[in-house]
Design an enzyme around this catalytic site. Structure first.
Site, PDB file in Angstrom:
ATOM      1  N   GLY A  98       0.841  -1.185   0.000  1.00  0.00           N
ATOM      2  CA  GLY A  98       0.000   0.000   0.000  1.00  0.00           C
ATOM      3  C   GLY A  98       0.876   1.233   0.000  1.00  0.00           C
ATOM      4  O   GLY A  98       2.073   1.161   0.290  1.00  0.00           O
ATOM      5  N   GLN A 151       3.182   9.980   1.210  1.00  0.00           N
ATOM      6  CA  GLN A 151       4.494   9.345   1.133  1.00  0.00           C
ATOM      7  C   GLN A 151       5.250   9.709  -0.146  1.00  0.00           C
ATOM      8  O   GLN A 151       6.459   9.504  -0.216  1.00  0.00           O
ATOM      9  CB  GLN A 151       4.365   7.824   1.246  1.00  0.00           C
ATOM     10  CG  GLN A 151       3.957   7.362   2.636  1.00  0.00           C
ATOM     11  CD  GLN A 151       3.813   5.863   2.689  1.00  0.00           C
ATOM     12  OE1 GLN A 151       2.778   5.322   2.340  1.00  0.00           O
ATOM     13  NE2 GLN A 151       4.875   5.194   3.117  1.00  0.00           N
ATOM     14  N   HIS A 177      -1.352   7.277   7.983  1.00  0.00           N
ATOM     15  CA  HIS A 177      -0.520   8.230   7.241  1.00  0.00           C
ATOM     16  C   HIS A 177      -1.272   9.526   6.958  1.00  0.00           C
ATOM     17  O   HIS A 177      -0.667  10.598   6.928  1.00  0.00           O
ATOM     18  CB  HIS A 177      -0.070   7.634   5.899  1.00  0.00           C
ATOM     19  CG  HIS A 177       1.166   6.802   5.999  1.00  0.00           C
ATOM     20  ND1 HIS A 177       2.398   7.315   6.349  1.00  0.00           N
ATOM     21  CD2 HIS A 177       1.361   5.483   5.785  1.00  0.00           C
ATOM     22  CE1 HIS A 177       3.292   6.356   6.347  1.00  0.00           C
ATOM     23  NE2 HIS A 177       2.694   5.216   6.007  1.00  0.00           N
ATOM     24  N   CYS A 196       6.933  -0.344   6.597  1.00  0.00           N
ATOM     25  CA  CYS A 196       6.444   0.881   5.966  1.00  0.00           C
ATOM     26  C   CYS A 196       7.493   1.339   4.962  1.00  0.00           C
ATOM     27  O   CYS A 196       8.694   1.319   5.262  1.00  0.00           O
ATOM     28  CB  CYS A 196       6.221   1.962   7.021  1.00  0.00           C
ATOM     29  SG  CYS A 196       5.664   3.539   6.345  1.00  0.00           S
ATOM     30  N   LEU A 197       7.040   1.735   3.780  1.00  0.00           N
ATOM     31  CA  LEU A 197       7.970   2.172   2.751  1.00  0.00           C
ATOM     32  C   LEU A 197       8.736   3.434   3.156  1.00  0.00           C
ATOM     33  O   LEU A 197       9.796   3.708   2.607  1.00  0.00           O
ATOM     34  CB  LEU A 197       7.231   2.386   1.427  1.00  0.00           C
ATOM     35  CG  LEU A 197       6.614   1.121   0.825  1.00  0.00           C
ATOM     36  CD1 LEU A 197       5.837   1.453  -0.450  1.00  0.00           C
ATOM     37  CD2 LEU A 197       7.662   0.056   0.563  1.00  0.00           C
ATOM     38  N   HIS A 225      -3.116   1.069   8.590  1.00  0.00           N
ATOM     39  CA  HIS A 225      -1.783   1.650   8.420  1.00  0.00           C
ATOM     40  C   HIS A 225      -1.832   2.861   7.482  1.00  0.00           C
ATOM     41  O   HIS A 225      -1.302   3.928   7.809  1.00  0.00           O
ATOM     42  CB  HIS A 225      -0.829   0.577   7.862  1.00  0.00           C
ATOM     43  CG  HIS A 225       0.551   1.073   7.592  1.00  0.00           C
ATOM     44  ND1 HIS A 225       1.601   0.860   8.451  1.00  0.00           N
ATOM     45  CD2 HIS A 225       1.058   1.794   6.552  1.00  0.00           C
ATOM     46  CE1 HIS A 225       2.699   1.417   7.947  1.00  0.00           C
ATOM     47  NE2 HIS A 225       2.391   1.995   6.794  1.00  0.00           N
ATOM     48  N   GLU A 226      -2.459   2.688   6.315  1.00  0.00           N
ATOM     49  CA  GLU A 226      -2.504   3.785   5.341  1.00  0.00           C
ATOM     50  C   GLU A 226      -3.367   4.945   5.851  1.00  0.00           C
ATOM     51  O   GLU A 226      -3.038   6.105   5.616  1.00  0.00           O
ATOM     52  CB  GLU A 226      -2.983   3.294   3.977  1.00  0.00           C
ATOM     53  CG  GLU A 226      -2.125   2.209   3.347  1.00  0.00           C
ATOM     54  CD  GLU A 226      -0.644   2.536   3.209  1.00  0.00           C
ATOM     55  OE1 GLU A 226      -0.275   3.730   3.164  1.00  0.00           O
ATOM     56  OE2 GLU A 226       0.154   1.586   3.141  1.00  0.00           O
TER      57      GLU A 226
END
Length: 181
Positions: free
Chosen positions: A53, A58, A149, A103-104, A145-146
């Site tokens: 995702g 991000q 953000h 996480c990216l 999670h997303e």
């Protein structure tokens, strides 16, 4: 012209401690052709980074928007990522799951995070149509999670003070090394 209409394909992913990751995201107000280039870039970026995702913030776009890999969302692997614009978590199960989460924006960092086992989300698609989707396990984790953000909540906020300091040092050291090259 909208600020997110310029297509760049794979975009750089913001890494902690970049302060932009703490921004609250603004609602998406332009859909369809105005949103397609950003969503396409996000998909290319997510796949290149081998993520499940990706939130718009991000890649430096403070919009209430994220995508989830189609396979994670229970669709065919060949389908495009599922778009969630202006998402709202409408229901979280009391039953929880704890699992390693990455996480990216924190490459190479994985920490155990407790999340709801099931989640229902309401969002708009790329055309602006509202829909609701329920997910369990990995998909529920991705929704949560997303969504974090979009409010500036990060993976580092989910750990205790000792682990937080270890992660901060690791990420600052990597940022300094990247700045030198």
């Amino acid at each position: 012209m909208s600020p997110y209409t310029l297509a760049m394909a794979v975009r750089p992913i913001l890494r902690y401690p970049d302060p932009r990751l703490r921004q609250s995201s603004a609602p998406v107000t332009e859909f369809g052709d105005a949103l397609r280039p950003l969503v396409a870039d996000m998909g290319e970026t997510m796949f290149a980074a081998e993520g499940a995702g990706l939130a718009a913030i991000q890649v430096g776009e403070p919009l209430r928007l994220f995508i989830v890999d189609a396979a994670v969302a229970g669709r065919a692997e060949t389908d495009p990522p599922v778009v969630f614009a202006n998402p709202e978590l409408v229901k979280l199960s009391e039953e929880a799951q704890t699992g390693d989460e990455g996480c990216l924006s924190f490459p190479g960092v994985f920490v155990p995070v407790k999340r709801a086992m099931r989640a229902t989300i309401k969002a708009q698609d790329i055309e602006g149509n509202w829909f609701e989707m329920e997910g369990s396990e990995l998909l529920a984790r991705a929704f949560q999670h997303e969504s974090d953000h979009l409010t500036g909540r990060l993976l580092i906020d989910m750990v205790g003070p000792v682990k937080r300091e270890i992660i901060k040092r690791k990420m600052k050291k990597e940022a300094a090394a990247a700045a030198e090259t």
